[in-house]
Design a protein around this motif. Structure first.
Motif, PDB file in Angstrom:
ATOM      1  N   HIS A   1       9.147  -2.444  -3.389  1.00 44.67           N
ATOM      2  CA  HIS A   1      10.324  -3.254  -3.047  1.00 44.67           C
ATOM      3  C   HIS A   1      11.605  -2.508  -3.432  1.00 44.67           C
ATOM      4  N   SER A   2      12.735  -3.076  -3.016  1.00 43.59           N
ATOM      5  CA  SER A   2      14.013  -2.353  -3.040  1.00 43.59           C
ATOM      6  C   SER A   2      14.571  -2.099  -4.428  1.00 43.59           C
ATOM      7  N   SER A   3      14.034  -2.756  -5.462  1.00 46.45           N
ATOM      8  CA  SER A   3      14.556  -2.517  -6.806  1.00 46.45           C
ATOM      9  C   SER A   3      13.693  -1.536  -7.594  1.00 46.45           C
ATOM     10  N   ILE A   4      12.652  -1.019  -6.953  1.00 48.60           N
ATOM     11  CA  ILE A   4      11.851   0.039  -7.592  1.00 48.60           C
ATOM     12  C   ILE A   4      12.488   1.381  -7.218  1.00 48.60           C
ATOM     13  N   ASP A   5      12.804   2.176  -8.248  1.00 53.58           N
ATOM     14  CA  ASP A   5      13.341   3.504  -7.970  1.00 53.58           C
ATOM     15  C   ASP A   5      12.516   4.545  -8.728  1.00 53.58           C
ATOM     16  N   TRP A   6      12.974   5.796  -8.718  1.00 52.15           N
ATOM     17  CA  TRP A   6      12.174   6.870  -9.323  1.00 52.15           C
ATOM     18  C   TRP A   6      12.055   6.730 -10.833  1.00 52.15           C
ATOM     19  N   HIS A   7      12.865   5.849 -11.445  1.00 55.24           N
ATOM     20  CA  HIS A   7      12.785   5.675 -12.902  1.00 55.24           C
ATOM     21  C   HIS A   7      11.730   4.661 -13.308  1.00 55.24           C
ATOM     22  N   ASN A   8      11.449   3.689 -12.432  1.00 47.52           N
ATOM     23  CA  ASN A   8      10.505   2.638 -12.850  1.00 47.52           C
ATOM     24  C   ASN A   8       9.284   2.532 -11.929  1.00 47.52           C
ATOM     25  N   VAL A   9       9.095   3.511 -11.054  1.00 44.05           N
ATOM     26  CA  VAL A   9       7.979   3.406 -10.102  1.00 44.05           C
ATOM     27  C   VAL A   9       6.630   3.656 -10.793  1.00 44.05           C
ATOM     28  N   ASP A  10       5.657   2.825 -10.456  1.00 37.57           N
ATOM     29  CA  ASP A  10       4.278   3.020 -10.917  1.00 37.57           C
ATOM     30  C   ASP A  10       3.421   3.132  -9.650  1.00 37.57           C
ATOM     31  N   PHE A  11       3.073   4.365  -9.308  1.00 37.23           N
ATOM     32  CA  PHE A  11       2.382   4.586  -8.042  1.00 37.23           C
ATOM     33  C   PHE A  11       0.990   3.951  -7.991  1.00 37.23           C
ATOM     34  N   THR A  12       0.426   3.631  -9.173  1.00 35.27           N
ATOM     35  CA  THR A  12      -0.908   3.005  -9.141  1.00 35.27           C
ATOM     36  C   THR A  12      -0.834   1.508  -8.820  1.00 35.27           C
ATOM     37  N   SER A  13       0.386   0.943  -8.768  1.00 37.88           N
ATOM     38  CA  SER A  13       0.491  -0.517  -8.648  1.00 37.88           C
ATOM     39  C   SER A  13       0.272  -1.049  -7.238  1.00 37.88           C
ATOM     40  N   VAL A  14       0.354  -0.211  -6.233  1.00 37.82           N
ATOM     41  CA  VAL A  14       0.078  -0.680  -4.856  1.00 37.82           C
ATOM     42  C   VAL A  14      -0.820   0.334  -4.148  1.00 37.82           C
ATOM     43  N   PRO A  15      -1.568  -0.132  -3.162  1.00 40.04           N
ATOM     44  CA  PRO A  15      -2.451   0.782  -2.428  1.00 40.04           C
ATOM     45  C   PRO A  15      -1.667   1.683  -1.484  1.00 40.04           C
ATOM     46  N   PRO A  16      -2.282   2.777  -1.034  1.00 40.11           N
ATOM     47  CA  PRO A  16      -1.621   3.665  -0.072  1.00 40.11           C
ATOM     48  C   PRO A  16      -1.345   2.935   1.240  1.00 40.11           C
ATOM     49  N   ILE A  17      -0.384   3.432   1.976  1.00 44.76           N
ATOM     50  CA  ILE A  17      -0.142   2.926   3.331  1.00 44.76           C
ATOM     51  C   ILE A  17      -1.260   3.428   4.243  1.00 44.76           C
ATOM     52  N   TYR A  18      -1.902   2.525   4.929  1.00 44.56           N
ATOM     53  CA  TYR A  18      -2.852   2.927   5.986  1.00 44.56           C
ATOM     54  C   TYR A  18      -2.300   2.421   7.328  1.00 44.56           C
ATOM     55  N   GLU A  19      -2.571   1.161   7.644  1.00 44.83           N
ATOM     56  CA  GLU A  19      -2.019   0.604   8.885  1.00 44.83           C
ATOM     57  C   GLU A  19      -0.514   0.465   8.755  1.00 44.83           C
TER      58      GLU A  19
END
Lengths: 338, 338
Positions: free
Chosen positions: B194-212
């Protein structure tokens, strides 16, 4: 508690006399199954699935322009465990192989009739029946008990991921056909038009019926107009769901009308990729804006596994039947003065 | 013309030395196939399919806040006819049955490597491979010719309805595994926040990869800033597409920024329910507002067969990687003074 939406009077059906007829247009063969047949001759299969009315949250569309339909809030959606015979098994036993049958649609007819004798009915495309075949259930149980009269006693069809209108109650006939159901609710209702189409210029043949519903999320707590307990943070709870068995990857929460977002915790966190038929609950405690003036708008929006998102505003999706109302859910609440 | 997006330098591959390795984690068996093997030992299967970069229309997100990524307009999407061996056939011939194999992901590795020797790679969940199995192609032809070097010569995988990033070029290894690809672009990129996640607070494990990918529509004509020919109506043309093989049921057009809508004509009009992998073209001639002041904003938005719609504004879907940019497409044009 489960929402009730019936188009015609609830029929009274004697379970001993109940019959489900299975047939194919152009075939002379017709199979009749009793309730006992469905219970004893087939494996019992369960599925936990939402049923959502296409008109869920219609009340938000009404604020833009009037629409035809019941003035539903966000409660025309419910979740239950359904059990019964698998459609695929029943068709196989009656000599129809869903993979190879020469038909384009499966028509479901209910026992409920209008004063002129027309029954409620609906259909789904054969590709949909093939894709979902192990999960489409001719259900005689809801949450472990006989299905209540309002929900289709003794048998209704459950088609997970699909709009409630196709999940025919008091099911008494299944027909394989090259044509869709000719029923009013298939042909002249439950279709999605843009906001400038009204009852004067609508052409119901121009778009297909609604089957799968789009991604949806709703704030259940706090309710609109409630006074929060403190003026620093708010705990928000609700549900999210998407059609086609798609899971929920993210629910975003805002307490400033959508300027700043926070992530909700989802439950369950692990969801099957194509078979998330039940709803997802979510919860989050988020800060209130420091400059609030006694009122704030809390908002939620979800993304599903295909990264479909909810539209920002109901204006852009308003339609004459008030269906498919899935804009960001906005709830105004009052904040105590500290 | 087909867009080009590569993450690493284009490798030069001698077709005579090309090898595709197929293996499963934990198995000692490994099968190597040459390009000739792929061409001669398997039926040639074709599919017409879009490939879309997740960053298509990133340039609109950049107007809100900076993002990392190439500044794509609406042209990071292209359509082609692909032909090659069916993944399912290749796996079967190497002793792997996709329906019963004990694995959760299929990993695809490319021959392109970064300076430290790490190759580009991606994976898809096994359920996705099962659902699409007859349509996933190890392609050696693009529009009837050898695939050009930029597009993956001699072999790339085509996974219809799925983001370009998973359709690995210069494919040289397929691995069945319980784990996703560990590649950077699977783990730390191509996810939607979402729009308030930036490079300082991003946790890449928190959502699945984009497929569709979600539903998309774009105005190709007229272009932004162009001067229209007359001041009474405008002819608008463009494309629409949705992920997961979903067709397009409706494209809505507006010449007053979204207040009034008109219906576009779609081509093709008949679309398979779950296998609309190519794009849909659309066109419409719509009236200009009478009170225009020399400038109007033309807008399009589409709905797919699951009645997913595009979000109204890019603000609500802005994300740090500038992906999934599918808001209403808004194009300002100039109108001649009459």
């Amino acid at each position: 508690m489960f929402f009730v939406r019936n188009h015609l009077p609830v029929p009274v059906i004697d379970p001993k006399k109940y019959q489900l007829t299975v047939t194919k247009v152009g075939s002379t063969k017709q199979v009749n199954l009793s309730l006992e047949d469905l219970k004893r001759k087939f494996n019992k299969k369960s599925v936990v699935s939402i049923v959502q009315c296409a008109g869920n949250r219609r009340s938000e569309m009404v604020t833009i322009k009037p629409v035809k339909g019941l003035n539903w809030g966000a409660a025309a959606i419910s979740n239950a465990s359904w059990a019964g015979a698998c459609l695929d098994d029943v068709l196989k036993r009656t000599g129809i192989d869903i993979e190879t049958v020469d038909a384009k649609h499966i028509i479901f007819d209910g026992a409920d009739a209008d004063p002129t004798g027309h029954n409620y009915g609906a259909s789904i495309p054969i590709e949909m029946a093939r894709l979902l075949k192990k999960d489409i259930i001719l259900a005689y149980e809801m949450n472990g008990k006989d299905i209540p009269p309002d929900h289709g006693y003794p048998v209704r069809v459950i088609i997970p991921g699909v709009v409630g209108a196709r999940q025919v109650k008091w099911l008494n006939k299944i027909t394989l056909s090259d044509k869709e159901s000719t029923c009013h609710w298939q042909q002249k209702d439950y279709k999605g038009f843009h906001s400038s189409i009204d009852w004067h210029n609508v052409d119901f043949t121009s778009v297909p019926p609604i089957y799968e519903l789009p991604v949806q999320s709703v704030i259940c707590e706090p309710e609109a107009g409630s006074v929060l307990e403190d003026d620093e943070e708010v705990t928000i709870k609700g549900y999210a769901w998407s059609g086609g068995g798609r899971g929920i990857v993210r629910v975003d929460l805002s307490a400033d009308g959508g300027k700043t977002w926070h992530s909700a915790e989802l439950s369950p966190t692990e969801q099957p990729l194509y078979k998330t038929y039940a709803w997802t609950f979510w919860e989050g405690t988020i800060p209130l804006p420091k400059d609030h003036k006694g009122e704030v708008e809390i908002v939620c929006k979800a993304a599903d596994t295909a990264y479909n998102v909810q539209p920002d505003n109901v204006e852009g999706i308003w339609n004459l039947r008030g269906v498919l109302s899935n804009a960001w859910h906005r709830v105004p609440v009052k904040v105590p003065k500290s």
